[in-house]
Design an enzyme around this catalytic site. Structure first.
Site, PDB file in Angstrom:
ATOM      1  N   GLY A  67      -7.159  -2.746   9.695  1.00 43.78           N
ATOM      2  CA  GLY A  67      -7.701  -2.972  10.765  1.00 43.78           C
ATOM      3  C   GLY A  67      -9.140  -2.220  11.049  1.00 43.78           C
ATOM      4  N   GLY A  94      -5.131  -7.734   5.487  1.00 38.93           N
ATOM      5  CA  GLY A  94      -3.877  -7.036   6.171  1.00 38.93           C
ATOM      6  C   GLY A  94      -3.926  -7.943   7.643  1.00 38.93           C
ATOM      7  N   HIS A  96      -0.699  -0.952  -4.541  1.00 39.72           N
ATOM      8  CA  HIS A  96      -1.861   0.097  -4.859  1.00 39.72           C
ATOM      9  C   HIS A  96      -1.539   1.370  -4.397  1.00 39.72           C
ATOM     10  CE1 HIS A  96      -5.795   0.573  -2.216  1.00 39.72           C
ATOM     11  NE2 HIS A  96      -5.980   1.311  -3.013  1.00 39.72           N
ATOM     12  N   ASP A 121     -10.665  -5.034  -0.766  1.00 41.28           N
ATOM     13  CA  ASP A 121      -9.754  -4.563   0.120  1.00 41.28           C
ATOM     14  C   ASP A 121     -10.282  -3.974   1.074  1.00 41.28           C
ATOM     15  OD1 ASP A 121      -6.786  -2.370  -0.560  1.00 41.28           O
ATOM     16  OD2 ASP A 121      -7.225  -3.751   1.109  1.00 41.28           O
ATOM     17  N   GLY A 122      -9.971  -4.459   2.516  1.00 42.31           N
ATOM     18  CA  GLY A 122     -10.336  -3.814   3.645  1.00 42.31           C
ATOM     19  C   GLY A 122     -11.353  -4.626   4.573  1.00 42.31           C
ATOM     20  N   GLY A 123     -11.064  -4.792   5.641  1.00 42.50           N
ATOM     21  CA  GLY A 123     -12.003  -5.940   6.638  1.00 42.50           C
ATOM     22  C   GLY A 123     -11.982  -7.128   6.488  1.00 42.50           C
ATOM     23  N   PHE A 151      -6.107   2.981   6.212  1.00 40.80           N
ATOM     24  CA  PHE A 151      -5.301   2.346   7.350  1.00 40.80           C
ATOM     25  C   PHE A 151      -5.754   1.113   7.537  1.00 40.80           C
ATOM     26  CE2 PHE A 151      -3.914   6.017   9.455  1.00 40.80           C
ATOM     27  CZ  PHE A 151      -4.712   7.158   9.055  1.00 40.80           C
ATOM     28  N   ASP A 158       0.999  -1.158  -0.025  1.00 38.12           N
ATOM     29  CA  ASP A 158      -0.011  -0.150  -0.133  1.00 38.12           C
ATOM     30  C   ASP A 158       0.900   1.123   0.053  1.00 38.12           C
ATOM     31  OD1 ASP A 158      -1.970  -2.194   2.037  1.00 38.12           O
ATOM     32  OD2 ASP A 158      -2.546  -1.066   0.226  1.00 38.12           O
TER      33      ASP A 158
HETATM   34  C1  DX5 Z   1      -6.076   0.173   3.306  1.00 42.07           C
HETATM   35  C2  DX5 Z   1      -5.353  -0.810   2.852  1.00 42.07           C
HETATM   36  C3  DX5 Z   1      -5.755  -2.075   2.854  1.00 42.07           C
HETATM   37  C4  DX5 Z   1      -5.408  -2.647   4.209  1.00 42.07           C
HETATM   38  C5  DX5 Z   1      -6.366  -3.822   4.738  1.00 42.07           C
HETATM   39  O1  DX5 Z   1      -6.124   1.461   2.880  1.00 42.07           O
HETATM   40  O2  DX5 Z   1      -5.432  -0.461   1.337  1.00 42.07           O
HETATM   41  O3  DX5 Z   1      -4.766  -3.126   1.703  1.00 42.07           O
HETATM   42  O4  DX5 Z   1      -4.194  -2.659   4.446  1.00 42.07           O
HETATM   43  O5  DX5 Z   1      -6.182  -4.055   5.997  1.00 42.07           O
HETATM   44  P1  DX5 Z   1      -7.073  -4.676   6.789  1.00 42.07           P
HETATM   45  O6  DX5 Z   1      -7.058  -6.178   5.821  1.00 42.07           O
HETATM   46  O7  DX5 Z   1      -6.542  -4.904   8.047  1.00 42.07           O
HETATM   47  O8  DX5 Z   1      -8.440  -4.055   6.577  1.00 42.07           O
END
Ligand code: DX5
Length: 225
Positions: free
Chosen positions: A152, A204, A73, A182-184, A150, A42
């Protein structure tokens, strides 16, 4: 006779944002040994998103350490000014944000001219329709399931409607475009996203936040296979 759709491959893509930045090459090797085909890096500029991470120099050093597919990304403004250095550094995929591009199609074509796969991402507030004029040019379409910036954060289930819409559009014209979320993504949300049509699921904190990241990766991968 309606062409039969090839069986979709579903893959978990570990996001290094939650990895140990002091040991990125080691954490990538742990994921590669666990069966990961790619990792996401990222890139944040403190403007497009309220956070700052890495630049091309980090990709360059990681490239020397690993053969894994580097999914980069770009959460940055004016991405067209930086796709050259990120491609040269060894990225295999460059995903830019539609909201950051004045002329999305030309940026996608520029990325492809650099010999790198091209992806387009949209923030939660951006409708899926913006993909319509670009979809056939894309290797990856990324629907953010959190507000970028971010790790989490909680998964936004209301984004699944966009995933279903895009899955239908991609299948209608049998495009070879990967549909990424992507995300959560975690053990609760991964199956929902895969069932909605996502083929590439970035995770992540559910991976690197676990006591055993390799085991966590394998459990998520098994869930969506
Ligand atoms: C957030 C990033 C994600 C993030 C995902 O802006 O693009 O790739 O690292 O992290 P989790 O899986 O913890 O939501």
């Amino acid at each position: 006779m309606k062409p039969t759709m090839p069986q979709l491959q579903h893959r978990i893509v570990p996001s290094l944002l939650s990895a140990n930045f002091g040991h990125l090459a080691r954490d990538i090797k742990i994921m590669q040994d666990a069966g990961a085909a790619s990792v996401q890096i990222d890139v944040m500029d403190g403007h497009f998103v309220p956070n700052i991470t890495v630049g091309p120099v980090v990709i360059e050093w990681l490239r020397k350490e690993t053969s894994i597919f580097l999914d980069v990304h770009l959460m940055i403004e004016n991405p067209q000014d930086y796709i050259g250095p990120f491609a040269k550094a060894g990225s295999n995929l460059l995903t830019v944000h539609w909201e950051a591009c004045q002329d999305p199609v030309s940026v996608i074509r520029e990325i492809k001219k650099l010999g790198v796969k091209a992806g387009m991402a949209i923030r939660p507030k951006t409708p899926a329709d913006v993909f319509t004029p670009i979809l056939k040019e894309l290797d990856y379409a990324l629907v953010m399931t959190v507000e970028p910036g971010f790790g989490g954060q909680a998964f936004m289930p209301e984004m699944l409607e966009k995933v279903r819409t895009l899955r239908k559009r991609i299948d209608e014209v049998s495009l070879a475009c990967e549909l990424q979320v992507d995300g959560g993504i975690n053990l609760k949300t991964a199956k929902e996203a895969a069932d909605a049509g996502a083929t590439s699921l970035v995770a992540g904190s559910a991976v690197f936040g676990a006591p055993d990241p390799a085991q966590a990766f394998r459990a998520l991968q098994k869930l969506i296979q």
